[in-house]
Each structure stands twice: as structure tokens, then as C-alpha cells.
Design a protein around this motif. Structure first.
Motif, mmCIF file in Angstrom:
data_model
loop_
_atom_site.group_PDB
_atom_site.id
_atom_site.type_symbol
_atom_site.label_atom_id
_atom_site.label_comp_id
_atom_site.label_asym_id
_atom_site.label_seq_id
_atom_site.Cartn_x
_atom_site.Cartn_y
_atom_site.Cartn_z
ATOM 1 N N UNK A 150 0.868 -1.172 0.000
ATOM 2 C CA UNK A 150 0.000 0.000 0.000
ATOM 3 C C UNK A 150 0.909 1.228 0.000
ATOM 4 N N UNK A 151 0.767 2.063 -1.017
ATOM 5 C CA UNK A 151 1.612 3.242 -1.164
ATOM 6 C C UNK A 151 0.751 4.487 -1.178
ATOM 7 N N UNK A 152 1.257 5.549 -0.535
ATOM 8 C CA UNK A 152 0.513 6.804 -0.488
ATOM 9 C C UNK A 152 1.033 7.686 0.625
ATOM 10 N N UNK A 153 0.134 8.439 1.242
ATOM 11 C CA UNK A 153 0.535 9.367 2.298
ATOM 12 C C UNK A 153 -0.090 8.979 3.630
ATOM 13 N N UNK A 154 0.736 9.021 4.673
ATOM 14 C CA UNK A 154 0.270 8.789 6.042
ATOM 15 C C UNK A 154 0.774 9.955 6.887
ATOM 16 N N UNK A 155 -0.169 10.759 7.361
ATOM 17 C CA UNK A 155 0.180 11.943 8.155
ATOM 18 C C UNK A 155 1.227 12.818 7.461
ATOM 19 N N UNK A 156 1.035 12.999 6.168
ATOM 20 C CA UNK A 156 1.892 13.912 5.423
ATOM 21 C C UNK A 156 3.192 13.315 4.927
ATOM 22 N N UNK A 157 3.462 12.057 5.267
ATOM 23 C CA UNK A 157 4.693 11.404 4.825
ATOM 24 C C UNK A 157 4.383 10.422 3.693
ATOM 25 N N UNK A 158 5.276 10.368 2.722
ATOM 26 C CA UNK A 158 5.136 9.397 1.639
ATOM 27 C C UNK A 158 5.643 8.040 2.127
ATOM 28 N N UNK A 159 4.754 7.049 2.128
ATOM 29 C CA UNK A 159 5.084 5.754 2.718
ATOM 30 C C UNK A 159 4.805 4.613 1.747
ATOM 31 N N UNK A 160 5.446 3.488 2.038
ATOM 32 C CA UNK A 160 5.128 2.225 1.394
ATOM 33 C C UNK A 160 4.970 1.205 2.506
ATOM 34 N N UNK A 161 3.811 0.560 2.562
ATOM 35 C CA UNK A 161 3.516 -0.366 3.652
ATOM 36 C C UNK A 161 3.340 -1.780 3.116
ATOM 37 N N UNK A 162 3.989 -2.731 3.776
ATOM 38 C CA UNK A 162 3.777 -4.143 3.477
ATOM 39 C C UNK A 162 2.649 -4.640 4.359
ATOM 40 N N UNK A 163 1.515 -4.939 3.762
ATOM 41 C CA UNK A 163 0.382 -5.488 4.487
ATOM 42 C C UNK A 163 0.516 -7.009 4.420
#
Length: 275
Positions: free
Chosen positions: A67-80
Motif C-alpha cells: 500500500x503506497x501513499x501518504x500517512x500523516x503527510x509522509x510518503x510511505x510504502x507499507x507491506x500489508x
């Protein structure tokens, strides 16, 4: 894994084709924490099986997507959902997503997990900042020929978990009245839960908690000069003298109970961390 660098670049190129901005923070979401990825805004979701060269997660409670996008203003990539050595993957395959994160531009890896508590002062539901680890897997993801472009032949692991971020997470937890422990994570292969004698041994060696993940990913992250924050959720007590048995369902149940606090902590870390 043959032609490792080429495969990393193939995977990264595919992911980049779906992005408008490069992620700077990578998240590996352990058992029960996958819902955090649902809070990523302007998200792009990519199933693991869509990505060239990616393994596929087989563990219950692990969604199996990026899942890629923004979390609290930070650009993130998350492994679900992550990959485990006990699933039959090689150490290189287990850690392959971390290599791809680095190729995409990730500077900080936040790795989470569910674990058993060996420290008698801990309780189920506690969160713990990982200060160091014991690699008790009998293997290492860096075994084999070294690709200099990915990192040095002999990387230093004396500060595998970035010291200034350990203090930073402590401060965040204190500010938000989140009770948090600190300690050493003992990484084993699984998939069996440990015997009483093994747990006593690992505690005497300095382990505070025990789990079946995290250590390989952190080794590769440090090999790639990424900064690392590690946080564990203690889902059960693994006191060798007192063990009564545990199931994966029970682990997931406690992880789910602790989830709101864990998610709050991770979100605050992401929103306030300085890279």
C-alpha cells in the motif's frame, strides 16, 4: 536468488510505474496491524502476485499487498503482510521487499511484529521498542556473493536499530501516555513455538521477547544503510518455567486487542519523525 540486482530493479520499475511520488518511509506491518495500511491516503494498492519477482504471503492475518501513499503527510510504502523463512522461502526471498524499498528511495524502515514475552516484567499487550536482536535463525540473508551496489561485504550491526530513533519513540510514547518497554528481540525460524528449555536458554542469553520475523529484514535494511525502528507487540508470555501452550489464533486475538494503541503509536512516529 540469481541476478538479485536485476530482479530488484525490475520490481521497483513496476511499482514506480504506478506512483507519482517516491516513498521515504517503509512499514512492515506484523500480525494484527495490517489495518494501519487502510489509513494511507491517496493510496495505491498492489497485490504481491502482481509484482515481478515478489513472493506471496501465506500466513493467516497477513493481507498480501503493498500500500503506497501518504500517512500523516509522509510518503510511505507499507507491506500489508510479510514473508517468513518458515514458509519455505530463502532468506534472500524473505528480505527481497526491503531491497525493493531501498531501490524506491526509502530511508527509514519501521518494522513491527507480534512476539512472545520472555522478560518476566512484561505482560501480554505490552509494546516494546527493539533496542537490539539475537539472530538465532542459524542463517543470514547476506550469505552468498555480495553485490557492492547493495551494500558492503561486512556490514556493522552494532547499532542495527537507530539509537536516536529509540529515544525518539520513547518520547512519543511518553507524550501520549502509552506504556512502552525496551528490550532485545530474539529471532528464531519457527514455525514451532519454543520448548521451555529453549525459552530459558534464550532469556539467559539476553532475549526479552521472541519471534519468527524481523531480524532478516533488519539485517538487510542495515546492509542497505537504511535507518531502522523496530516495535514489538507482546501477544503472550513465553516464560520457560511456566509455559502452558499457545496457538496462532490466540496471538492474533491479543494483537487485535492491542491494535488501536499500536496504530496510534506508529502514526505519531510517522507524523513527527525527521529523516
Amino acid at each position: 536468488m540469481e541476478n538479485l540486482l536485476e530482479k530488484i530493479k525490475q520490481s521497483a520499475t513496476y511499482i514506480e510505474s504506478k506512483l507519482s511520488k517516491k516513498p521515504r518511509i517503509g512499514l512492515i506491518l506484523g500480525s494484527g496491524l495490517g489495518e494501519l495500511a487502510d489509513e494511507v491516503e491517496q493510496s495505491v494498492k498492489i497485490q504481491y502476485e502482481e509484482i515481478p519477482n515478489f513472493p506471496v504471503s501465506t500466513v493467516e492475518g497477513h493481507e498480501g499487498q503493498l500500500v503506497l501513499g501518504q500517512l500523516h503527510g509522509q510518503d510511505v510504502i507499507a507491506m500489508q503482510g510479510r514473508f517468513h523463512y518458515y514458509e519455505g522461502y530463502t532468506m534472500q526471498e524473505v528480505t527481497f521487499p526491503v531491497r525493493v524499498m531501498k531501490q524506491l528511495g526509502v530511508e527509514l524502515l519501521i518494522v513491527t511484529n507480534a512476539c512472545g514475552g520472555m522478560n518476566k516484567d512484561f505482560n501480554p499487550g505490552d509494546l516494546m521498542i527493539i533496542t537490539d536482536h539475537l539472530n538465532m535463525t542459524g542463517s543470514n540473508p547476506l550469505i552468498g556473493s555480495n553485490v557492492e551496489e547493495l551494500g558492503p561485504r561486512f556490514p556493522d550491526m552494532s547499532h542495527a536499530y537507530t539509537p536516536e530513533y529509540i529515544s525518539f519513540v520513547e518520547e512519543i510514547a511518553k507524550k501520549h501516555k502509552i506504556n512502552i518497554q525496551k528490550g532485545v528481540y530474539a529471532g528464531v525460524t519457527g514455525p514451532t513455538y519454543m520448548s521451555g528449555a529453549e525459552l530459558i536458554m534464550l532469556r539467559k542469553l539476553g532475549g526479552d521477547v521472541i519471534g519468527m520475523s524481523t531480524v532478516p529484514e533488519v539485517i538487510v535494511a542495515r546492509h542497505a544503510s537504511m535507518k531502522v525502528i523496530g516495535i514489538s507487540c507482546v501477544t503472550d508470555m513465553a516464560i520457560g518455567e511456566e509455559i502452558s501452550g499457545i496457538t496462532h489464533a490466540e496471538v492474533v486475538e491479543v494483537a487485535n486487542r492491542t491494535k488501536p494503541t499500536f496504530i496510534k503509536l506508529i502514526k505519531e512516529i510517522v507524523s513527527q519523525v525527521e529523516l
